[in-house]
Design a protein around this motif. Structure first.
Motif, PDB file in Angstrom:
ATOM      1  N   LEU A 275       0.841  -1.161  -0.102  1.00 18.52           N
ATOM      2  CA  LEU A 275      -0.089  -0.016   0.151  1.00 18.52           C
ATOM      3  C   LEU A 275       0.848   1.139   0.014  1.00 18.52           C
ATOM      4  O   LEU A 275       0.668   2.250  -0.554  1.00 18.52           O
ATOM      5  N   ILE A 276       1.746   1.408   0.741  1.00 14.26           N
ATOM      6  CA  ILE A 276       3.193   2.251   0.592  1.00 14.26           C
ATOM      7  C   ILE A 276       3.552   2.694  -0.808  1.00 14.26           C
ATOM      8  O   ILE A 276       3.633   3.865  -1.165  1.00 14.26           O
ATOM      9  N   CYS A 277       3.668   1.436  -1.395  1.00 15.44           N
ATOM     10  CA  CYS A 277       4.205   1.690  -2.596  1.00 15.44           C
ATOM     11  C   CYS A 277       3.288   2.289  -3.887  1.00 15.44           C
ATOM     12  O   CYS A 277       3.657   2.742  -4.916  1.00 15.44           O
ATOM     13  N   ILE A 278       1.758   2.447  -3.543  1.00 18.76           N
ATOM     14  CA  ILE A 278       0.911   3.116  -4.378  1.00 18.76           C
ATOM     15  C   ILE A 278       0.359   4.465  -3.803  1.00 18.76           C
ATOM     16  O   ILE A 278      -0.223   4.584  -2.611  1.00 18.76           O
ATOM     17  N   LYS A 279       0.882   5.414  -4.520  1.00 19.28           N
ATOM     18  CA  LYS A 279       0.682   6.679  -4.170  1.00 19.28           C
ATOM     19  C   LYS A 279      -0.649   6.839  -3.317  1.00 19.28           C
ATOM     20  O   LYS A 279      -0.828   7.543  -2.389  1.00 19.28           O
ATOM     21  N   LYS A 280      -1.925   6.638  -4.137  1.00 18.41           N
ATOM     22  CA  LYS A 280      -3.303   6.798  -3.565  1.00 18.41           C
ATOM     23  C   LYS A 280      -3.577   5.911  -2.383  1.00 18.41           C
ATOM     24  O   LYS A 280      -4.069   6.439  -1.497  1.00 18.41           O
ATOM     25  N   TYR A 281      -2.656   4.991  -2.013  1.00 15.91           N
ATOM     26  CA  TYR A 281      -3.252   4.090  -0.770  1.00 15.91           C
ATOM     27  C   TYR A 281      -1.944   4.428   0.313  1.00 15.91           C
ATOM     28  O   TYR A 281      -1.738   3.712   1.188  1.00 15.91           O
ATOM     29  N   ARG A 282      -1.133   5.252   0.062  1.00 14.76           N
ATOM     30  CA  ARG A 282       0.199   5.205   0.960  1.00 14.76           C
ATOM     31  C   ARG A 282      -0.167   5.593   2.559  1.00 14.76           C
ATOM     32  O   ARG A 282       0.347   4.929   3.120  1.00 14.76           O
ATOM     33  N   PRO A 283      -1.041   6.731   2.602  1.00 19.23           N
ATOM     34  CA  PRO A 283      -1.460   6.906   4.053  1.00 19.23           C
ATOM     35  C   PRO A 283      -2.099   5.666   4.591  1.00 19.23           C
ATOM     36  O   PRO A 283      -1.881   5.213   6.043  1.00 19.23           O
ATOM     37  N   CYS A 284      -3.053   4.717   4.000  1.00 20.72           N
ATOM     38  CA  CYS A 284      -3.411   3.639   4.678  1.00 20.72           C
ATOM     39  C   CYS A 284      -2.203   2.600   4.939  1.00 20.72           C
ATOM     40  O   CYS A 284      -2.340   1.974   5.959  1.00 20.72           O
ATOM     41  N   GLY A 285      -1.329   2.456   3.955  1.00 19.71           N
ATOM     42  CA  GLY A 285      -0.110   1.806   4.274  1.00 19.71           C
ATOM     43  C   GLY A 285       0.575   1.880   5.407  1.00 19.71           C
ATOM     44  O   GLY A 285       1.118   1.129   6.512  1.00 19.71           O
ATOM     45  N   ILE A 286       0.789   3.442   5.582  1.00 14.95           N
ATOM     46  CA  ILE A 286       1.597   3.896   6.693  1.00 14.95           C
ATOM     47  C   ILE A 286       0.896   3.699   7.907  1.00 14.95           C
ATOM     48  O   ILE A 286       1.262   3.160   8.955  1.00 14.95           O
ATOM     49  N   ALA A 287      -0.507   3.802   7.949  1.00 11.08           N
ATOM     50  CA  ALA A 287      -1.218   3.377   9.049  1.00 11.08           C
ATOM     51  C   ALA A 287      -1.301   2.084   9.707  1.00 11.08           C
ATOM     52  O   ALA A 287      -1.168   1.735  10.650  1.00 11.08           O
ATOM     53  N   VAL A 288      -1.279   1.115   8.754  1.00 12.38           N
ATOM     54  CA  VAL A 288      -1.261  -0.288   8.910  1.00 12.38           C
ATOM     55  C   VAL A 288       0.065  -0.646   9.583  1.00 12.38           C
ATOM     56  O   VAL A 288       0.218  -1.293  10.532  1.00 12.38           O
TER      57      VAL A 288
END
Length: 176
Positions: free
Chosen positions: A43-56
């Motif tokens: 998710l961090i590697c996909i700009k659109k979902y980066r905040p979600c990946g950081i949160a996880v």
């Protein structure tokens, strides 16, 4: 604790060869939180979902420090398989303490963080997390209250992480 053993003993009556293999596989998905770490990295590697990946990933770090690092050592609860050694284990006996369930904690941290950003992903992760949590009781390595604590703490850490990331990530992106 007697009531918890009653629950675990009932779950032991469900054992079947195919279900045994499935539960060993499902529990392995939660080993070291690897499935959730990989999901966070993707998710961090996909700009659109980066905040979600950081949160996880942030929630997983919180759980590692507070749940696995502090609470397990502080509470020092023996695992059911350490108390009742006559139960045949299908996996290696874990070496760390039982409370809270780390597999469950990581699963519900990820599910809660995902839910804040994308409800359908959070629900799917919670279903997998529930299976992982159940597998820990099926495999006789956690008490039901270990699982309950993992779920509650996971939801707390995942939600807090997602809200913090949402607030500060959005703020930092807007101020650039």
């Amino acid at each position: 604790m007697a009531f918890e053993f009653e629950i675990l003993d009932y779950i032991q009556t469900l054992h079947r060869p195919l279900l045994d293999k499935m539960m060993v596989f499902i529990t392995s998905l939660g080993n070291a939180g690897i499935i959730w770490i990989l999901l966070g990295v993707v998710l961090i590697c996909i700009k659109k979902y980066r905040p979600c990946g950081i949160a996880v990933l942030f929630s997983l770090v919180l759980g590692l420090i507070i749940g696995n690092g502090i609470l397990k050592s502080l509470i020092a609860r023996d695992r059911p398989c350490w108390i009742r050694t006559d139960v045949l284990l299908l996996i290696a006996s874990p070496k760390d303490y039982s409370f809270p369930s780390g597999h469950t904690l990581a699963s519900f941290e990820a599910a809660a963080a995902l839910f804040v950003f994308k409800k359908s992903w959070g629900i799917a992760a919670a279903v997998l997390g529930g299976l992982i949590a159940f597998s820990r009781m099926y495999l006789y390595v956690h008490f039901p209250t270990d699982i309950l604590a993992g779920i509650l703490l996971g939801i707390l850490f995942g939600t807090v992480s997602a809200l913090v990331v949402r607030r500060f990530y959005t703020k930092s992106v807007l101020t650039r």
